[in-house]
Design a protein around this motif. Sequence first.
Motif, PDB file in Angstrom:
ATOM      1  N   THR A 149       0.820  -1.071   0.071  1.00  0.00           N
ATOM      2  CA  THR A 149      -0.136   0.069  -0.013  1.00  0.00           C
ATOM      3  C   THR A 149       0.960   1.150  -0.130  1.00  0.00           C
ATOM      4  OG1 THR A 149      -1.534  -1.109   1.358  1.00  0.00           O
ATOM      5  CG2 THR A 149      -1.790   0.992   1.184  1.00  0.00           C
ATOM      6  N   LEU A 150       1.926   1.271   0.825  1.00  0.00           N
ATOM      7  CA  LEU A 150       2.890   2.609   0.789  1.00  0.00           C
ATOM      8  C   LEU A 150       3.427   2.748  -0.562  1.00  0.00           C
ATOM      9  CD1 LEU A 150       3.935   4.615   2.864  1.00  0.00           C
ATOM     10  CD2 LEU A 150       5.933   2.883   3.078  1.00  0.00           C
ATOM     11  N   MET A 151       4.055   1.587  -1.152  1.00  0.00           N
ATOM     12  CA  MET A 151       4.502   1.992  -2.470  1.00  0.00           C
ATOM     13  C   MET A 151       3.738   2.110  -3.709  1.00  0.00           C
ATOM     14  SD  MET A 151       7.761   1.381  -1.988  1.00  0.00           S
ATOM     15  CE  MET A 151       7.902   2.205  -0.287  1.00  0.00           C
ATOM     16  N   SER A 152       2.614   1.586  -3.305  1.00  0.00           N
ATOM     17  CA  SER A 152       1.485   2.057  -4.247  1.00  0.00           C
ATOM     18  C   SER A 152       1.100   3.582  -4.148  1.00  0.00           C
ATOM     19  CB  SER A 152       0.109   1.263  -4.115  1.00  0.00           C
ATOM     20  OG  SER A 152       0.324  -0.031  -4.235  1.00  0.00           O
ATOM     21  N   ILE A 153       1.201   4.050  -3.077  1.00  0.00           N
ATOM     22  CA  ILE A 153       0.986   5.430  -2.808  1.00  0.00           C
ATOM     23  C   ILE A 153       1.990   6.320  -3.472  1.00  0.00           C
ATOM     24  CG2 ILE A 153       1.012   7.499  -0.978  1.00  0.00           C
ATOM     25  CD1 ILE A 153      -0.366   5.375   0.839  1.00  0.00           C
ATOM     26  N   LEU A 154       3.382   5.787  -3.407  1.00  0.00           N
ATOM     27  CA  LEU A 154       4.512   6.426  -3.845  1.00  0.00           C
ATOM     28  C   LEU A 154       4.379   6.418  -5.572  1.00  0.00           C
ATOM     29  CD1 LEU A 154       7.308   7.674  -3.741  1.00  0.00           C
ATOM     30  CD2 LEU A 154       8.185   5.334  -3.545  1.00  0.00           C
ATOM     31  N   PHE A 155       3.996   5.099  -5.785  1.00  0.00           N
ATOM     32  CA  PHE A 155       3.481   4.999  -7.312  1.00  0.00           C
ATOM     33  C   PHE A 155       2.460   5.596  -8.113  1.00  0.00           C
ATOM     34  CE2 PHE A 155       3.720   2.001 -11.097  1.00  0.00           C
ATOM     35  CZ  PHE A 155       4.746   2.396 -11.637  1.00  0.00           C
ATOM     36  N   GLY A 156       1.580   6.369  -7.291  1.00  0.00           N
ATOM     37  CA  GLY A 156       0.570   7.113  -7.700  1.00  0.00           C
ATOM     38  C   GLY A 156      -0.614   6.035  -7.890  1.00  0.00           C
ATOM     39  N   LEU A 157      -0.597   4.915  -7.280  1.00  0.00           N
ATOM     40  CA  LEU A 157      -1.870   4.180  -7.564  1.00  0.00           C
ATOM     41  C   LEU A 157      -3.162   4.133  -6.446  1.00  0.00           C
ATOM     42  CD1 LEU A 157       0.078   0.670  -8.129  1.00  0.00           C
ATOM     43  CD2 LEU A 157      -1.382   1.997  -9.909  1.00  0.00           C
ATOM     44  N   TYR A 158      -2.541   4.797  -5.499  1.00  0.00           N
ATOM     45  CA  TYR A 158      -3.634   5.257  -4.302  1.00  0.00           C
ATOM     46  C   TYR A 158      -3.079   6.651  -3.874  1.00  0.00           C
ATOM     47  CZ  TYR A 158      -4.512   0.280  -3.533  1.00  0.00           C
ATOM     48  OH  TYR A 158      -5.064  -1.128  -3.536  1.00  0.00           O
ATOM     49  N   GLN A 159      -3.988   7.476  -3.315  1.00  0.00           N
ATOM     50  CA  GLN A 159      -3.921   8.763  -2.649  1.00  0.00           C
ATOM     51  C   GLN A 159      -3.870   8.591  -1.277  1.00  0.00           C
ATOM     52  OE1 GLN A 159      -2.938  10.869  -4.896  1.00  0.00           O
ATOM     53  NE2 GLN A 159      -3.481   9.208  -6.283  1.00  0.00           N
ATOM     54  N   ALA A 160      -3.170   9.230  -0.522  1.00  0.00           N
ATOM     55  CA  ALA A 160      -2.898   9.045   0.887  1.00  0.00           C
ATOM     56  C   ALA A 160      -3.897  10.293   1.421  1.00  0.00           C
ATOM     57  CB  ALA A 160      -1.374   9.364   1.341  1.00  0.00           C
ATOM     58  N   GLU A 161      -4.555   9.777   2.642  1.00  0.00           N
ATOM     59  CA  GLU A 161      -5.232  10.677   3.434  1.00  0.00           C
ATOM     60  C   GLU A 161      -4.639  11.873   3.910  1.00  0.00           C
ATOM     61  OE1 GLU A 161      -7.134   7.206   3.842  1.00  0.00           O
ATOM     62  OE2 GLU A 161      -8.317   8.075   2.255  1.00  0.00           O
ATOM     63  N   ASN A 162      -3.255  11.502   4.311  1.00  0.00           N
ATOM     64  CA  ASN A 162      -2.657  12.301   5.162  1.00  0.00           C
ATOM     65  C   ASN A 162      -1.233  12.182   4.748  1.00  0.00           C
ATOM     66  OD1 ASN A 162      -3.920  14.048   6.826  1.00  0.00           O
ATOM     67  ND2 ASN A 162      -4.520  12.286   8.135  1.00  0.00           N
ATOM     68  N   GLY A 163      -0.412  13.123   5.075  1.00  0.00           N
ATOM     69  CA  GLY A 163       1.060  13.275   4.693  1.00  0.00           C
ATOM     70  C   GLY A 163       1.437  13.654   3.453  1.00  0.00           C
ATOM     71  N   ASP A 164       2.837  14.004   3.567  1.00  0.00           N
ATOM     72  CA  ASP A 164       3.309  14.587   2.056  1.00  0.00           C
ATOM     73  C   ASP A 164       4.543  13.641   1.823  1.00  0.00           C
ATOM     74  OD1 ASP A 164       5.896  15.815   3.387  1.00  0.00           O
ATOM     75  OD2 ASP A 164       4.119  16.407   4.762  1.00  0.00           O
ATOM     76  N   ILE A 165       4.691  13.926   0.375  1.00  0.00           N
ATOM     77  CA  ILE A 165       5.900  13.369  -0.248  1.00  0.00           C
ATOM     78  C   ILE A 165       6.810  14.344  -0.892  1.00  0.00           C
ATOM     79  CG2 ILE A 165       6.518  11.620  -2.087  1.00  0.00           C
ATOM     80  CD1 ILE A 165       3.680  10.550  -1.763  1.00  0.00           C
ATOM     81  N   SER A 166       7.976  13.968  -0.553  1.00  0.00           N
ATOM     82  CA  SER A 166       9.051  14.701  -1.368  1.00  0.00           C
ATOM     83  C   SER A 166      10.091  13.890  -2.137  1.00  0.00           C
ATOM     84  CB  SER A 166      10.077  15.603  -0.417  1.00  0.00           C
ATOM     85  OG  SER A 166       9.480  16.450   0.346  1.00  0.00           O
ATOM     86  N   ILE A 167      10.337  14.259  -3.261  1.00  0.00           N
ATOM     87  CA  ILE A 167      11.257  13.481  -4.338  1.00  0.00           C
ATOM     88  C   ILE A 167      12.427  14.036  -4.712  1.00  0.00           C
ATOM     89  CG2 ILE A 167      11.455  12.254  -6.448  1.00  0.00           C
ATOM     90  CD1 ILE A 167       9.511  10.666  -4.515  1.00  0.00           C
ATOM     91  N   ASN A 168      13.457  13.915  -4.322  1.00  0.00           N
ATOM     92  CA  ASN A 168      14.852  14.760  -4.528  1.00  0.00           C
ATOM     93  C   ASN A 168      14.577  15.911  -3.957  1.00  0.00           C
ATOM     94  OD1 ASN A 168      16.234  12.661  -5.932  1.00  0.00           O
ATOM     95  ND2 ASN A 168      15.022  13.437  -7.857  1.00  0.00           N
TER      96      ASN A 168
END
Lengths: 510, 367
Positions: free
Chosen positions: A45-64
């Motif tokens: 699930t966590l990786m699917s959020i990173l890959f854009g398959l799911y949207q997280a209800e909370n939290g933020d993502i930074s890439i580079n």
Amino acid sequence: MEYVIEMNHITKEFGDFKAVDDVTFKVKKGEIHALLGENGAGKSTLMSILFGLYQAENGDISINEKPVKINNPNDANDLGIGMVHQHFKLVHNFTVLESIVLGKETTKNGFLKMEEARNKINKLSEQYKLKIDPDARISDITVGMQQRVEILKMLYRDNDILIFDEPTAVLTQQEIDELMKIMKDMTEEGKSIVFITHKLNEIKAAANRCSVLRKGKYIGTVDVSVTSKEEMSEMMVGRKISFVINKDECTSEEPVLKVQSLTITNKETKKDKVNNVSFNVNKGEILCIAGIDGNGQSELVQGITGLLPLTSGKILLNNEDVTKSSIRQKCIAGFAHIPEDRQKYGLVLDYSLKENAVLQTYYEPKFQKNGFIKFDAVKEYAKKLIDEFDIRSSQGEDSVVRGMSGGNQQKLIVAREIDRDPDIIIAVQPTRGLDVGAIEYIHKQLIAQRCTGKAVLLVSFDLDEVMNVSDRILVMYEGEIVGDLNPKETTVQELGLYMSGTKRSVYNEA
Amino acid sequence: MKHKLKFSLMNSSWGVSFISAAMAIFIGLLFGFIILLISNSREAVPGFFAILQGGFADGAKGIGDMLYNAIPIILTGLSVGFAFKTGLFNIGASGQFTMGAFVAIFIGIKWTFLPGHLHWIVALTGALIAGALWGLLPGILKAYYNVHEVISSIMMNYIGMYLVNILIVKNIHDKIKNQSLPVAKTAIIPKAGLDKIFETNNMNIGILIAILAVIVIYIILSKTTLGYELKACGLSPTASKYAGINAKNKIILSMLIAGALSGLGGGLLYLAGSGKYLQVVDILAPQGFAGISVALLGMSNPIGILFAGLFIAHLTVGGVNIQLYSFAPEVIDIIISAIIYCGAFSLLFKNIILKINKRSSRQEASK
């Protein structure tokens, strides 16, 4: 320190169920970062959020180190994130080259221009020693090669962050070793890798750091080189797990099941899926049939249990010929079968737990009278199994099996089969897809049965299971037995050579 | 707590099924009303009320008519539903029904040597056996030669229809009306005073026999090892093979019982003494196909089938009554089809209900 991935306080809910609960996950540039957890811990699930398959209800993502919003896999791709899924997504009648460029074809005026792509793929293939033939058809190459095609797909798209979802499940030991090397080479080229797994050996062998999830919660991140396997498994499961299975010697020379020159021919292809196979399973012995999936193990078991018709050969149980017996007669004679596909064969999914508990015994006098089922007796029996084998479900014996978790479905089958007090238990992949706790439990049950003088025939593709549980190992390759090994004297590497057909020590007399 | 009580009906799976079935019926009726509006808008409202009133428009006689209409389709519905539980689609209820009807009439006319109180019982038993045989053949073909039961039972429908036409003409033909001769009085099912209660000559103990059949099938399916095996074969052929259940046997037995039920339905209708005769025409018995609708609406559950049969019979009586408002009775067929069609969406309705439940429970949580 530079982080390529930063996922902060991610929460994802499915209804009332929190699949991922306030998880923070950070990957450094150029490292192999293992993501460890049991089934259902929230790794995928966590990786699917990173890959854009799911949207997280909370939290933020930074890439580079730039905050991003990933709405779909295309966004992920644009950010240089690629994923190798557990089940490959390849078109079987395409060539390797076609599969890799699919979705990102190089064209000129609407016509394919493959040369450019071919050159790039050849260069990448050489750079990472992937040894791939761009013109081979996907259907003709091995599973290990197919995985490399998936890896090349990511490299071809210039992905810098590579996610591997349980990549070793389908590979032989040799292929696993090579994959580990490829992964290391890629990190040296500056790629960063997330490696999802629940196999501790592989984490030890390949990963730099390891983050552990348990029931959707973040437990911690450790440096792999200074952490023992035991410590990591304790983080994963929440309690101590013993890896060494204590087994007393209790094998006798008395054969329970004899299989003699068994041959099973596929009706359509006219190929022998099982070719002249003979072996004995002795009292108090766990005989393991090892091999890569699709080498005739399934057909062998289905032939022995009566689900598939035999072309020729004989089956004896306690020296009585049961070759022509029906499945019901075999059941009564002392066969128990934990089938490979538990949902297709082992259970009537729309029946309740209690109805499934008597799937082969409903006609016995204790469960019926004059053709009427004694539901009270069935209920009592199901309750007994639930207590003794710790089967968990939402509504006890009335739960519909379809709604139960895979592990508990499997426990129900194991409970039912063992409780019938059979002479031989034939188990195919009994721990596939289960978490560490359930695996440990089922292994203990099988070993306990062996110690009460029963015989166990275990078919497994999991080498750890083969090495830990069995008393004797037969290796099957292309429908034939090619090796007869003692687990105490052999190594995983040697097994791999037999399984891939490179080595052979047993020959058919015919 | 209060909140929980309010939604207890919607939370139980039975309740959700019931509500989704009710929604299917409601939408089907709505669709029927639109049809009425289109064909004759002035009479649409009274016509629609006639449909809703159905059997209740005429007092006891109306109810009697409704029950009389319900008997054959409850039995063909049971026939289709029972086979369906075993994973078989018995589309041959029509042929089995016709064969049962013919044998019942034949015995009713020819076997007058039987003592009076036995005559109708023998005739009904004959109907049962004839239907069973007509179901048996597709069962055997399916079990041993893997011939799909839909194909073979459709064929059996036509064979049954033409064969019965030939047999009527050869044996029991009323040449003037081109139909079967009337059966002997002793072959008519006893009325046991029911005709007096319901003020209609059509009423007899047939309805009790139909209810008995519902109970027997219910018991077979839910209480016996046979039912356990049959349902296992229907739900998972692979798992029942693994369990050592002889699927060939079960397929044949299931078709045999299904055929017997349809045959019995045919016997009950034509021995009712209601002035109904087997016509020599090239039309498949519609009761067989009505059985499919009844089984679908009743979700193959015997009790559900009983009420579905009554409900459709109720609409059918309403359909006869709307002729007063110059509508064609076929409108009822359209309404029934629309209900069945919506029934196929019951899963969709279920999901909607579950979503509403979830939303309301979430609102509750956030309060």
